[in-house]
Design a protein around this motif. Structure first.
Motif, mmCIF file in Angstrom:
data_model
loop_
_atom_site.group_PDB
_atom_site.id
_atom_site.type_symbol
_atom_site.label_atom_id
_atom_site.label_comp_id
_atom_site.label_asym_id
_atom_site.label_seq_id
_atom_site.Cartn_x
_atom_site.Cartn_y
_atom_site.Cartn_z
ATOM 1 N N GLY A 55 0.799 -1.226 0.000
ATOM 2 C CA GLY A 55 0.000 0.000 0.000
ATOM 3 C C GLY A 55 0.826 1.267 0.000
ATOM 4 N N SER A 56 2.000 1.246 0.562
ATOM 5 C CA SER A 56 2.797 2.468 0.663
ATOM 6 C C SER A 56 3.870 2.574 -0.417
ATOM 7 C CB SER A 56 3.442 2.546 2.046
ATOM 8 O OG SER A 56 4.302 1.444 2.235
ATOM 9 N N VAL A 57 3.968 1.607 -1.311
ATOM 10 C CA VAL A 57 4.971 1.658 -2.375
ATOM 11 C C VAL A 57 4.389 2.428 -3.550
ATOM 12 C CG1 VAL A 57 6.301 0.282 -4.016
ATOM 13 C CG2 VAL A 57 6.082 -0.471 -1.666
ATOM 14 N N LEU A 58 5.066 3.506 -3.943
ATOM 15 C CA LEU A 58 4.595 4.340 -5.033
ATOM 16 C C LEU A 58 5.220 3.973 -6.373
ATOM 17 C CD1 LEU A 58 4.713 7.758 -3.166
ATOM 18 C CD2 LEU A 58 2.741 6.282 -3.554
ATOM 19 N N ARG A 59 6.407 3.382 -6.340
ATOM 20 C CA ARG A 59 7.105 3.008 -7.579
ATOM 21 C C ARG A 59 7.461 1.524 -7.515
ATOM 22 N NH1 ARG A 59 11.753 7.339 -7.924
ATOM 23 N NH2 ARG A 59 11.753 7.104 -5.695
ATOM 24 N N PRO A 60 6.572 0.653 -8.002
ATOM 25 C CA PRO A 60 6.794 -0.785 -7.868
ATOM 26 C C PRO A 60 8.004 -1.297 -8.646
ATOM 27 C CG PRO A 60 4.731 -0.345 -9.019
ATOM 28 C CD PRO A 60 5.267 0.958 -8.571
ATOM 29 N N ALA A 61 8.335 -0.695 -9.776
ATOM 30 C CA ALA A 61 9.499 -1.171 -10.535
ATOM 31 C C ALA A 61 10.782 -0.946 -9.738
ATOM 32 C CB ALA A 61 9.583 -0.476 -11.885
ATOM 33 N N SER A 105 18.164 -2.693 -0.346
ATOM 34 C CA SER A 105 17.224 -2.197 0.662
ATOM 35 C C SER A 105 17.013 -0.693 0.516
ATOM 36 C CB SER A 105 17.724 -2.516 2.064
ATOM 37 O OG SER A 105 17.776 -3.909 2.258
ATOM 38 N N ALA A 106 18.063 0.034 0.164
ATOM 39 C CA ALA A 106 17.935 1.480 -0.057
ATOM 40 C C ALA A 106 17.016 1.758 -1.248
ATOM 41 C CB ALA A 106 19.308 2.102 -0.275
ATOM 42 N N PHE A 107 17.102 0.939 -2.303
ATOM 43 C CA PHE A 107 16.194 1.088 -3.440
ATOM 44 C C PHE A 107 14.752 0.841 -3.009
ATOM 45 C CE2 PHE A 107 19.047 0.187 -7.374
ATOM 46 C CZ PHE A 107 19.849 1.253 -7.018
ATOM 47 N N GLN A 108 14.548 -0.163 -2.163
ATOM 48 C CA GLN A 108 13.194 -0.458 -1.705
ATOM 49 C C GLN A 108 12.652 0.664 -0.825
ATOM 50 O OE1 GLN A 108 14.036 -4.445 -0.171
ATOM 51 N NE2 GLN A 108 12.545 -5.214 -1.659
ATOM 52 N N ILE A 109 13.495 1.280 -0.032
ATOM 53 C CA ILE A 109 13.062 2.420 0.782
ATOM 54 C C ILE A 109 12.725 3.599 -0.115
ATOM 55 C CG2 ILE A 109 13.868 4.134 2.455
ATOM 56 C CD1 ILE A 109 15.435 1.823 3.789
ATOM 57 N N ALA A 110 13.553 3.837 -1.149
ATOM 58 C CA ALA A 110 13.305 4.949 -2.065
ATOM 59 C C ALA A 110 12.030 4.740 -2.875
ATOM 60 C CB ALA A 110 14.500 5.120 -3.003
ATOM 61 N N SER A 111 11.600 3.508 -3.048
ATOM 62 C CA SER A 111 10.385 3.254 -3.825
ATOM 63 C C SER A 111 9.134 3.728 -3.099
ATOM 64 C CB SER A 111 10.257 1.767 -4.143
ATOM 65 O OG SER A 111 9.903 1.032 -2.990
ATOM 66 N N ARG A 112 9.234 4.021 -1.829
ATOM 67 C CA ARG A 112 8.089 4.505 -1.057
ATOM 68 C C ARG A 112 7.926 6.014 -1.158
ATOM 69 N NH1 ARG A 112 6.236 0.561 2.562
ATOM 70 N NH2 ARG A 112 7.543 -1.289 2.512
ATOM 71 N N ARG A 113 8.857 6.687 -1.799
ATOM 72 C CA ARG A 113 8.784 8.144 -1.964
ATOM 73 C C ARG A 113 8.397 8.465 -3.401
ATOM 74 N NH1 ARG A 113 12.489 11.048 1.911
ATOM 75 N NH2 ARG A 113 12.936 9.462 3.465
ATOM 76 N N PRO A 114 7.716 9.585 -3.593
ATOM 77 C CA PRO A 114 7.367 9.934 -4.973
ATOM 78 C C PRO A 114 8.610 10.304 -5.775
ATOM 79 C CG PRO A 114 6.673 11.651 -3.456
ATOM 80 C CD PRO A 114 7.184 10.518 -2.625
ATOM 81 N N GLY A 115 8.542 10.076 -7.063
ATOM 82 C CA GLY A 115 9.668 10.392 -7.943
ATOM 83 C C GLY A 115 9.759 11.886 -8.197
ATOM 84 N N ARG A 116 10.746 12.279 -8.968
ATOM 85 C CA ARG A 116 10.898 13.692 -9.333
ATOM 86 C C ARG A 116 9.783 14.094 -10.295
ATOM 87 N NH1 ARG A 116 17.284 13.724 -10.761
ATOM 88 N NH2 ARG A 116 18.028 13.370 -8.656
ATOM 89 N N PRO A 117 9.336 15.334 -10.192
ATOM 90 C CA PRO A 117 8.322 15.775 -11.158
ATOM 91 C C PRO A 117 8.938 15.903 -12.550
ATOM 92 C CG PRO A 117 8.964 17.570 -9.701
ATOM 93 C CD PRO A 117 9.639 16.328 -9.195
ATOM 94 N N VAL A 118 8.160 15.552 -13.543
ATOM 95 C CA VAL A 118 8.616 15.641 -14.918
ATOM 96 C C VAL A 118 8.387 17.069 -15.395
ATOM 97 C CG1 VAL A 118 8.288 14.769 -17.254
ATOM 98 C CG2 VAL A 118 8.056 13.236 -15.298
ATOM 99 N N PRO A 119 9.417 17.746 -15.895
ATOM 100 C CA PRO A 119 9.208 19.127 -16.365
ATOM 101 C C PRO A 119 8.328 19.136 -17.623
ATOM 102 C CG PRO A 119 11.448 18.416 -16.800
ATOM 103 C CD PRO A 119 10.798 17.327 -16.016
#
Length: 126
Positions: A55-61, A105-119
């Motif tokens: 539920g809290s993962v925003l970027r599954p890839a 594990s750091a990649f998995q933690i980062a997947s819970r944060r939103p990505g950069r906005p696309v300009p």
């Protein structure tokens, strides 16, 4: 303590059943690593995650890449470290596996944060 021809202390000789426990641990380790890597590959290819904690993962890839990297790192650690035997020459490789697992594990933690906005460009508005 004297060691056997397998490099293990004498109580863990083949006749005493001590090496049998190592094979059980190896099978359990392989099963867990295959499950983690399989979940990672499924997340990369389909974008779906295992139900626990999805539920809290925003970027599954990105989570999938982290899971595969963690599985590879843990496999390096397990099979070149504790399950390999008392060979200190393999310690740098086992510790490298630990570092790879931490990066995963750091990649998995980062997947819970939103990505950069696309300009946005003017071509996007057409």
């Amino acid at each position: 303590m004297p060691s056997s021809e397998h490099g293990m202390p004498f109580p863990a000789r083949l006749g005493s059943g001590g090496l049998m426990h190592y094979s059980y641990m190896a099978v359990a380790g392989v099963g867990a690593l295959l499950a983690l890597a399989g979940a990672g590959v499924a997340a990369i290819t389909t974008g779906r995650l295992p139900p626990l904690g999805s539920g809290s993962v925003l970027r599954p890839a990105l989570w999938g890449y982290g899971a595969v990297l963690s599985a590879v790192g843990l496999a390096l650690f397990l099979f070149l470290g504790p399950l390999h035997g008392p060979d200190i020459g393999m310690a740098p490789y086992a510790l490298t596996g630990t570092a790879v697992a931490l990066f995963g594990s750091a990649f998995q933690i980062a997947s819970r944060r939103p990505g950069r906005p696309v300009p946005r460009t003017p071509a996007d508005e057409r």
